[in-house]
Motif scaffolding. Structure first.
Motif, mmCIF file in Angstrom:
data_model
loop_
_atom_site.group_PDB
_atom_site.id
_atom_site.type_symbol
_atom_site.label_atom_id
_atom_site.label_comp_id
_atom_site.label_asym_id
_atom_site.label_seq_id
_atom_site.Cartn_x
_atom_site.Cartn_y
_atom_site.Cartn_z
ATOM 1 N N ASN A 357 6.090 -8.180 -17.844
ATOM 2 C CA ASN A 357 7.249 -7.574 -17.164
ATOM 3 C C ASN A 357 7.746 -6.337 -17.902
ATOM 4 O OD1 ASN A 357 9.032 -7.490 -14.978
ATOM 5 N ND2 ASN A 357 10.641 -8.566 -16.112
ATOM 6 N N GLU A 358 6.804 -5.529 -18.354
ATOM 7 C CA GLU A 358 7.107 -4.246 -18.997
ATOM 8 C C GLU A 358 6.422 -3.137 -18.204
ATOM 9 O OE1 GLU A 358 9.139 -3.698 -21.325
ATOM 10 O OE2 GLU A 358 9.469 -5.646 -22.259
ATOM 11 N N PRO A 359 6.848 -2.892 -16.961
ATOM 12 C CA PRO A 359 6.135 -1.950 -16.095
ATOM 13 C C PRO A 359 6.153 -0.514 -16.592
ATOM 14 C CG PRO A 359 8.213 -2.610 -15.102
ATOM 15 C CD PRO A 359 8.002 -3.514 -16.276
ATOM 16 N N GLU A 360 7.243 -0.119 -17.264
ATOM 17 C CA GLU A 360 7.294 1.260 -17.749
ATOM 18 C C GLU A 360 6.204 1.512 -18.795
ATOM 19 O OE1 GLU A 360 11.367 -0.043 -16.410
ATOM 20 O OE2 GLU A 360 9.846 -0.838 -17.794
ATOM 21 N N LEU A 392 -0.348 -2.608 -11.047
ATOM 22 C CA LEU A 392 0.909 -1.849 -11.044
ATOM 23 C C LEU A 392 1.584 -1.849 -9.679
ATOM 24 C CD1 LEU A 392 0.124 1.307 -13.227
ATOM 25 C CD2 LEU A 392 1.537 -0.668 -13.831
ATOM 26 N N GLN A 393 0.845 -2.081 -8.633
ATOM 27 C CA GLN A 393 1.434 -2.060 -7.296
ATOM 28 C C GLN A 393 2.559 -3.075 -7.126
ATOM 29 O OE1 GLN A 393 -2.248 -2.381 -4.974
ATOM 30 N NE2 GLN A 393 -1.862 -0.341 -4.150
ATOM 31 N N ASP A 397 8.354 -0.064 -7.103
ATOM 32 C CA ASP A 397 9.730 0.431 -7.022
ATOM 33 C C ASP A 397 10.234 0.999 -8.352
ATOM 34 O OD1 ASP A 397 9.865 -0.280 -4.362
ATOM 35 O OD2 ASP A 397 10.739 -2.250 -4.767
ATOM 36 N N VAL A 398 9.508 0.774 -9.433
ATOM 37 C CA VAL A 398 9.879 1.327 -10.738
ATOM 38 C C VAL A 398 9.471 2.795 -10.757
ATOM 39 C CG1 VAL A 398 9.520 1.192 -13.227
ATOM 40 C CG2 VAL A 398 9.605 -0.910 -11.849
ATOM 41 N N PRO A 399 10.378 3.710 -11.070
ATOM 42 C CA PRO A 399 10.064 5.150 -10.968
ATOM 43 C C PRO A 399 8.814 5.568 -11.731
ATOM 44 C CG PRO A 399 12.409 4.838 -11.273
ATOM 45 C CD PRO A 399 11.793 3.487 -11.422
ATOM 46 N N GLU A 400 8.642 5.073 -12.961
ATOM 47 C CA GLU A 400 7.475 5.453 -13.763
ATOM 48 C C GLU A 400 6.172 4.984 -13.108
ATOM 49 O OE1 GLU A 400 10.975 5.148 -16.553
ATOM 50 O OE2 GLU A 400 10.175 4.027 -14.835
ATOM 51 N N LEU A 405 1.313 5.918 -9.347
ATOM 52 C CA LEU A 405 0.639 5.584 -8.094
ATOM 53 C C LEU A 405 0.579 6.789 -7.159
ATOM 54 C CD1 LEU A 405 2.108 2.017 -7.434
ATOM 55 C CD2 LEU A 405 -0.179 2.596 -8.234
ATOM 56 N N ASP A 406 1.631 7.600 -7.168
ATOM 57 C CA ASP A 406 1.622 8.782 -6.300
ATOM 58 C C ASP A 406 0.537 9.773 -6.737
ATOM 59 O OD1 ASP A 406 3.656 7.841 -4.727
ATOM 60 O OD2 ASP A 406 5.234 8.999 -5.709
#
Length: 417
Positions: A357-360, A392-393, A397-400, A405-406
């Protein structure tokens, strides 16, 4: 078949680019300058080289930027598009085409080659180890052609030459070792059938030479490929058989490697407790002072590499609190010239961070994986990149994560148009 052709085209294009000493970003800039547009990016070049898209409309500019005849590039595109009459220029022929029919190790009845001695085998051994060292810093797509040529030549030497029994056995050992590294290279390039043929050839050669640990190394390498390509049950059976084949008297460093492969096979088969036990057996084997010198092909086996496998198993078993510290520590000390391994190991760290749970932080590692993988002609790194982006998908919703993904989401397409 079409997807495989596109992947091969991508490897071919990446090879042309590397021969001009251009990075993907530099090639994109050159194409923009030649075409008078700004629409070609490093990501688009990466997509071509991964087989996701065929750059047919840009061929004249690619030909100029790469110093390659336009007709040759057009032939390659026709091949990627599925034209049955087209051939990929300079593509490595398969091992099946290189080797004679029947038993490829059977000596010819009337041998026409010269008599060879130990010096010839020593020279071959040096070239085999040179391929191993090259594999540390280059990818399968770069090495598959020279590796297969060397293997074909070694088999021909065995069949056509005359030699003493001792030289013949030493030659079989080198064919076995060469088959292992050629199979590993082919697997990294995504040529799985060629890899399996090479491993099977090597097992035959090593058995004829009576080299149990080498048989186990080849069998374990094939088991590893099977475990990663949907044949988990067969991979586990073969990995365990490799340990038995080597025997308890095999050098400790080699037994550590074989137990590590058993651990991974158990992990892929969904057997957590046996996987953990096998990891322990690998560490125990490495620390045993058995007084035996390990074969040269085991030069890379170390406590550090065992810790990487520990962390990979922990990650696969969704135990990130154990995986993250191990990978972080190993990566701080890892040789920066080994770009493929760095990309692979960072891919496991990215997944473990996502699981923690450390997506950044996972997004930061994902970018490192992508940057390291961009210039690599490796099917393994391409596959792991997709795995990281898929994980990561869950945090889009996490900006980083959204930014990663973009910018790089097109890599999820892999070989799909």
């Amino acid at each position: 078949m079409r997807d495989d052709r596109r992947r091969q085209f991508g490897l071919y294009l990446a090879g042309l680019r590397r021969r001009t000493s251009k990075s993907q970003r530099q090639l994109a800039a050159a194409l923009c300058a030649l075409s008078g547009t700004t629409s070609i990016t490093r990501n688009e070049v990466s997509r071509w080289e991964r087989g996701g898209r065929v750059p047919d409309t840009w061929l004249p500019f690619l030909a100029a930027a790469l110093g390659t005849p336009l007709a040759q590039l057009q032939q390659a595109v026709d091949y990627a598009r599925g034209d049955r009459l087209a051939q990929l220029p300079g593509a490595a022929v398969t091992l099946a085409q290189l080797l004679p029919p029947g038993d490829p190790l059977a000596p010819l009845t009337a041998r026409t080659g010269r008599r060879i001695g130990a010096d010839t085998v020593t020279g071959l051994a040096g070239r085999v180890h040179g391929l191993r060292l090259a594999d540390d810093v280059l990818s399968g797509g770069d090495l598959i052609a020279p590796a297969f040529r060397e293997l074909s030549a070694a088999v021909a030497l065995h069949r056509e030459s005359t030699y003493s029994d001792d030289v013949g056995r030493a030659l079989l050992v080198q064919i076995g070792e060469l088959s292992q590294i050629a199979g590993w290279i082919a697997s990294d390039a995504g040529h799985l059938e060629d890899a399996e043929r090479a491993y099977r050839l090597g097992i035959s050669a090593a058995r004829q030479a009576g080299d149990g640990p080498l048989v186990a190394n080849l069998a374990g390498s094939l088991a590893y490929q099977w475990s990663n390509t949907g044949r988990e049950g067969e991979g586990l059976d073969l990995a365990r058989a490799a340990v038995d084949e080597a025997g308890e008297d095999a050098p400790g460093k080699t037994r550590a490697l074989f137990f590590d492969r058993v651990a991974w096979a158990h992990t892929r088969a969904g057997n957590p407790q046996p996987a953990m036990r096998a990891l322990g057996e690998a560490h125990d084997a490495l620390t045993v002072e058995d007084g035996q010198e390990a074969p040269q092909w085991a030069y890379w086996v170390s406590r550090e590499e065992l810790e990487v496998m520990d962390a990979r198993v922990f990650t696969e078993l969704r135990r990130p609190l154990r995986a993250v510290p191990l990978l972080t520590d190993v990566l701080e000390r890892y040789d920066a010239t080994h770009a493929r391994e760095l990309a692979l190991y960072r891919s496991w760290l990215a997944v473990a961070l996502a699981d923690a749970n450390e997506p950044e932080q996972a997004a930061e590692e994902a970018v490192r994986v992508i940057e390291l993988s961009g210039d690599l002609a490796s099917d393994r790194t391409a596959s792991r990149t997709r795995t990281v982006l898929e994980r990561l998908q869950a945090y889009e919703d996490v900006p980083e994560v959204r930014a990663v993904l973009d910018e790089h989401g097109h890599l999820l397409l892999g070989a799909t148009p």
